[in-house]
Design a protein around this motif. Structure first.
Motif, short mmCIF file in Angstrom:
data_model
loop_
_atom_site.label_atom_id
_atom_site.label_comp_id
_atom_site.label_asym_id
_atom_site.label_seq_id
_atom_site.Cartn_x
_atom_site.Cartn_y
_atom_site.Cartn_z
N GLY A 46 -30.42 -28.90 15.98
CA GLY A 46 -30.02 -28.91 14.57
C GLY A 46 -30.63 -30.07 13.81
O GLY A 46 -30.98 -29.93 12.63
N GLU A 47 -30.77 -31.21 14.47
CA GLU A 47 -31.39 -32.37 13.83
C GLU A 47 -32.88 -32.13 13.60
O GLU A 47 -33.43 -32.52 12.57
N GLN A 48 -33.52 -31.48 14.56
CA GLN A 48 -34.94 -31.15 14.40
C GLN A 48 -35.12 -30.18 13.23
O GLN A 48 -36.03 -30.34 12.42
N GLU A 49 -34.25 -29.19 13.15
CA GLU A 49 -34.32 -28.22 12.06
C GLU A 49 -34.05 -28.90 10.72
O GLU A 49 -34.69 -28.60 9.71
N ALA A 50 -33.11 -29.84 10.72
CA ALA A 50 -32.79 -30.57 9.49
C ALA A 50 -33.99 -31.40 9.02
O ALA A 50 -34.27 -31.47 7.82
N ALA A 51 -34.70 -32.03 9.95
CA ALA A 51 -35.89 -32.80 9.59
C ALA A 51 -36.95 -31.88 8.98
O ALA A 51 -37.57 -32.21 7.96
N SER A 52 -37.14 -30.70 9.57
CA SER A 52 -38.07 -29.73 9.02
C SER A 52 -37.67 -29.33 7.61
O SER A 52 -38.49 -29.28 6.69
N ALA A 53 -36.38 -29.07 7.43
CA ALA A 53 -35.88 -28.67 6.11
C ALA A 53 -36.00 -29.82 5.11
O ALA A 53 -36.31 -29.59 3.93
N LEU A 54 -35.77 -31.04 5.56
CA LEU A 54 -35.86 -32.19 4.67
C LEU A 54 -37.28 -32.35 4.13
O LEU A 54 -37.49 -32.51 2.93
N PHE A 55 -38.26 -32.28 5.02
CA PHE A 55 -39.65 -32.41 4.58
C PHE A 55 -40.08 -31.21 3.73
O PHE A 55 -40.76 -31.39 2.71
N ALA A 56 -39.68 -30.00 4.12
CA ALA A 56 -40.02 -28.82 3.32
C ALA A 56 -39.36 -28.90 1.95
O ALA A 56 -39.98 -28.59 0.92
N GLY A 57 -38.12 -29.35 1.90
CA GLY A 57 -37.41 -29.49 0.63
C GLY A 57 -38.04 -30.54 -0.27
O GLY A 57 -38.15 -30.35 -1.48
N ALA A 58 -38.45 -31.65 0.33
CA ALA A 58 -39.11 -32.70 -0.46
C ALA A 58 -40.40 -32.17 -1.06
O ALA A 58 -40.71 -32.43 -2.23
N ASP A 110 -50.05 -24.66 3.22
CA ASP A 110 -49.84 -25.84 2.40
C ASP A 110 -48.43 -25.81 1.85
O ASP A 110 -47.70 -24.86 2.03
N GLY A 111 -48.04 -26.90 1.22
CA GLY A 111 -46.72 -26.97 0.61
C GLY A 111 -45.61 -26.83 1.63
O GLY A 111 -45.65 -27.40 2.72
N VAL A 112 -44.61 -26.07 1.27
CA VAL A 112 -43.43 -25.88 2.11
C VAL A 112 -43.81 -25.28 3.47
O VAL A 112 -43.36 -25.77 4.51
N PRO A 113 -44.64 -24.22 3.53
CA PRO A 113 -45.00 -23.68 4.84
C PRO A 113 -45.69 -24.72 5.74
O PRO A 113 -45.48 -24.73 6.95
N LEU A 114 -46.49 -25.59 5.15
CA LEU A 114 -47.14 -26.64 5.93
C LEU A 114 -46.10 -27.57 6.56
O LEU A 114 -46.20 -27.93 7.73
N LEU A 141 -39.39 -43.33 2.73
CA LEU A 141 -38.51 -43.03 3.85
C LEU A 141 -39.10 -41.92 4.72
O LEU A 141 -39.11 -42.01 5.95
N LEU A 142 -39.61 -40.87 4.09
CA LEU A 142 -40.22 -39.78 4.84
C LEU A 142 -41.45 -40.26 5.60
O LEU A 142 -41.67 -39.87 6.76
N LEU A 143 -42.25 -41.11 4.98
CA LEU A 143 -43.43 -41.65 5.65
C LEU A 143 -43.02 -42.47 6.88
O LEU A 143 -43.68 -42.40 7.91
N ARG A 144 -41.93 -43.21 6.79
CA ARG A 144 -41.45 -43.96 7.96
C ARG A 144 -41.11 -43.02 9.11
O ARG A 144 -41.34 -43.33 10.28
#
Length: 93
Positions: free
Chosen positions: A34-46, A5-9, A76-79
């Motif tokens: 790098g873009e894929q990793e950034a998306a992962s980091a963006l969602f984990a950070g949010a 759950d959370g960030v690991p999820l 934006l994330l939901l989109r």
């Protein structure tokens, strides 16, 4: 089975395609690594910055503008998730 759950999820949900290994459906296979990793980091950070604090303590949003911006960011994330679903639907149909 380990439940995340959370960030690991979010890290699991957006695991990038790497070294010829397929990522998960939410990862955009057409995007650079790098873009894929950034998306992962963006969602984990949010998740870490906005969802988790309210799960562990009372968080007061005393600025209505900031609260509205958090909601817009979540939208934006939901989109992006909806876009990933459309990509997945296109692959399976």
């Amino acid at each position: 089975m380990i439940v995340a759950d959370g960030v690991p999820l979010m890290r699991k949900a957006f695991q990038p395609h790497q070294n010829g290994k397929a990522g998960v459906p939410l990862a955009d296979a057409g995007a650079e690594g790098g873009e894929q990793e950034a998306a992962s980091a963006l969602f984990a950070g949010a998740m870490g910055a906005y969802k988790n604090p309210g799960s562990h303590r009372t968080v007061d949003f005393d600025d209505p503008l900031e609260a509205a911006e958090v909601i817009q960011f979540a939208d934006l994330l939901l989109r992006q998730v909806e876009r990933a679903k459309r990509r997945q639907d296109a692959v399976t149909t």
